[in-house]
Design an enzyme around this catalytic site. Sequence first.
Site, PDB file in Angstrom:
ATOM      1  N   HIS A   1      13.068  77.089  29.075  1.00 58.57           N
ATOM      2  CA  HIS A   1      12.410  78.230  29.718  1.00 58.57           C
ATOM      3  C   HIS A   1      12.914  78.320  31.150  1.00 58.57           C
ATOM      4  O   HIS A   1      12.975  77.317  31.857  1.00 58.57           O
ATOM      5  CB  HIS A   1      10.893  78.009  29.706  1.00 58.57           C
ATOM      6  CG  HIS A   1      10.104  79.190  30.152  1.00 58.57           C
ATOM      7  ND1 HIS A   1       9.985  79.543  31.469  1.00 58.57           N
ATOM      8  CD2 HIS A   1       9.414  80.110  29.445  1.00 58.57           C
ATOM      9  CE1 HIS A   1       9.234  80.640  31.547  1.00 58.57           C
ATOM     10  NE2 HIS A   1       8.869  81.002  30.346  1.00 58.57           N
TER      11      HIS A   1
ATOM     12  N   CYS B   1      13.110  84.593  28.911  1.00 60.93           N
ATOM     13  CA  CYS B   1      11.851  85.099  29.456  1.00 60.93           C
ATOM     14  C   CYS B   1      12.180  86.221  30.442  1.00 60.93           C
ATOM     15  O   CYS B   1      12.659  85.968  31.555  1.00 60.93           O
ATOM     16  CB  CYS B   1      11.065  83.980  30.124  1.00 60.93           C
ATOM     17  SG  CYS B   1       9.541  84.589  30.878  1.00 60.93           S
TER      18      CYS B   1
ATOM     19  N   HIS C   1      10.469  85.766  25.344  1.00 59.89           N
ATOM     20  CA  HIS C   1       9.217  86.058  26.042  1.00 59.89           C
ATOM     21  C   HIS C   1       9.395  87.439  26.654  1.00 59.89           C
ATOM     22  O   HIS C   1      10.221  87.605  27.555  1.00 59.89           O
ATOM     23  CB  HIS C   1       8.986  85.074  27.193  1.00 59.89           C
ATOM     24  CG  HIS C   1       8.498  83.740  26.769  1.00 59.89           C
ATOM     25  ND1 HIS C   1       8.139  82.767  27.671  1.00 59.89           N
ATOM     26  CD2 HIS C   1       8.254  83.223  25.544  1.00 59.89           C
ATOM     27  CE1 HIS C   1       7.723  81.699  27.013  1.00 59.89           C
ATOM     28  NE2 HIS C   1       7.796  81.944  25.728  1.00 59.89           N
TER      29      HIS C   1
ATOM     30  N   ASP D   1       4.560  88.269  26.417  1.00 61.87           N
ATOM     31  CA  ASP D   1       4.215  87.218  27.375  1.00 61.87           C
ATOM     32  C   ASP D   1       3.164  87.766  28.330  1.00 61.87           C
ATOM     33  O   ASP D   1       3.321  88.856  28.871  1.00 61.87           O
ATOM     34  CB  ASP D   1       5.479  86.807  28.130  1.00 61.87           C
ATOM     35  CG  ASP D   1       5.320  85.459  28.798  1.00 61.87           C
ATOM     36  OD1 ASP D   1       4.349  84.748  28.478  1.00 61.87           O
ATOM     37  OD2 ASP D   1       6.168  85.113  29.640  1.00 61.87           O
TER      38      ASP D   1
ATOM     39  N   TYR E   1      -3.486  85.008  29.503  1.00 56.13           N
ATOM     40  CA  TYR E   1      -3.467  84.901  28.050  1.00 56.13           C
ATOM     41  C   TYR E   1      -4.728  85.473  27.405  1.00 56.13           C
ATOM     42  O   TYR E   1      -5.376  84.833  26.588  1.00 56.13           O
ATOM     43  CB  TYR E   1      -3.190  83.452  27.627  1.00 56.13           C
ATOM     44  CG  TYR E   1      -1.750  83.084  27.901  1.00 56.13           C
ATOM     45  CD1 TYR E   1      -0.764  83.291  26.945  1.00 56.13           C
ATOM     46  CD2 TYR E   1      -1.360  82.573  29.151  1.00 56.13           C
ATOM     47  CE1 TYR E   1       0.560  82.989  27.207  1.00 56.13           C
ATOM     48  CE2 TYR E   1      -0.032  82.275  29.419  1.00 56.13           C
ATOM     49  CZ  TYR E   1       0.920  82.482  28.435  1.00 56.13           C
ATOM     50  OH  TYR E   1       2.242  82.196  28.685  1.00 56.13           O
TER      51      TYR E   1
HETATM   52  C1  DNO Z   1       3.805  80.866  31.410  1.00 58.62           C
HETATM   53  C2  DNO Z   1       4.769  80.251  30.531  1.00 58.62           C
HETATM   54  C3  DNO Z   1       5.244  78.898  30.997  1.00 58.62           C
HETATM   55  C4  DNO Z   1       6.034  78.246  29.890  1.00 58.62           C
HETATM   56  C5  DNO Z   1       6.578  76.905  30.182  1.00 58.62           C
HETATM   57  C6  DNO Z   1       7.597  76.540  29.146  1.00 58.62           C
HETATM   58  O1  DNO Z   1       3.112  81.704  31.000  1.00 58.62           O
HETATM   59  O2  DNO Z   1       5.786  81.101  30.222  1.00 58.62           O
HETATM   60  O3  DNO Z   1       4.161  78.093  31.300  1.00 58.62           O
HETATM   61  O4  DNO Z   1       5.196  78.062  28.799  1.00 58.62           O
HETATM   62  O5  DNO Z   1       7.140  76.863  31.427  1.00 58.62           O
HETATM   63  O6  DNO Z   1       7.820  75.183  29.187  1.00 58.62           O
END
Ligand code: DNO
Length: 398
Positions: A236, A274, A301, A354, A373
């Site tokens: 990521h 992402c 993402h 995301d 979330y």
């Molecule tokens: C936030 C996420 C990050 C991600 C981590 C992956 O929303 O995109 O916390 O899960 O960095 O290791």
Amino acid sequence: MDFLEKTFRWFGPDFGVTLNDVRQTGATGVVTALHKVPTGEVWSVDRVKSTKEKIVEAGLKWSVVESVNVHEEIKTNGPECQRYIDNYIDTLANLAKNGIHTVCYNFMPVLDWTRTDLDYQLEDGRSALRYDHIAYMAFDLFVLRRRDAEEEYSDELKHKAKVYFEQLDENGLSKLQNTLMAGLPGTRDVISVDTFREQLARYAAIDAPQLRKNLISFLKQVAPAAADMGVNLCIHPDDPPRSIFGLPRVVKNSEDLHYLMSEVNIQSNGITFCTGSLGASKNNNLVDLFMEFGSRVHFLHLRSVQHQVDDSFYEANHLEGSAPMAALMHAIVKEQQRRLDSGRSDVAIPARPDHGHLLLDDMNRPNSFYPGYSTIGRMKGLAELSGLELGVRYGLGF
Ligand code: DNO
């Protein structure tokens, strides 16, 4: 038809979203982790199995692990590094035994993603996550009082940070501190400023080239082992994609990704693309990045940030903000076509909306969710992105 695999991140029952909720959003896959296992410990076959069973019973699939976190001993190449690398490989093996083959992780020192405001009010009352560079600087300069901070910022920005800090009341200050010092995703932990200072001190002698080396030496062991098990790793990007609190960051842009992908040039060494993290830097052209690295992307993402002055940003609607989401979706579907044409089996790339705004009924229980979330905000994102994908595919005749 090999559409993108629609997934939804789930932190377990303590964070306001049930597995049945996930199902109702239209997602078919779950993205989760064993959040209660401390970083560095092996995830046993049985614990993985019991989480997987819950997911399957709910009519869903455990599509991606996010994340198997990387221990600080590995990032700093400390004396216990090898033991933690061995544990990491054991965890991957136990996931593979349970049929889970996509694993996301990051290599950000000390902190995971960083925001300064978890409740940024949009005009119609929704709330979004925001990174305010001036607020971050105020904390760095006047609370943390990091030694090198003074030299890193321009006088103009330092002045803005001072003005910002002076107008903060006690409540505002403690909110800012708790937001910046948040622990790992899937926990409600917050670290103290003293603990943070100790953790920063471990990086005093680790600059970006050294951190890169540590990442490559981790990958040189872990990625081939993952390949043997049929597991795809996907790193990521750093969020935001820049050094913070003087900590080096090495997964920020095309140059970093190019280095990572070419030093360990095997398919199991891949990327979580992402769009929100990479897109937080105005220097990153998301479509170009995707065209360059698309064949190594194992997980998507999808989200968009709105750039603001002084390198600040807030999280916008999934199809608005600064990310060119339609052009990106076009590039993604093209990549799927290429995969299909070349006989690859990973055409249905797992993708998740995301983050999401806090809106409608979710606003009545804001503290149940892990920040960003919510159920409804993310479901809205999923619906919009799914529609976009359908339209793009129709346009491309795919
Ligand atoms: C936030 C996420 C990050 C991600 C981590 C992956 O929303 O995109 O916390 O899960 O960095 O290791």
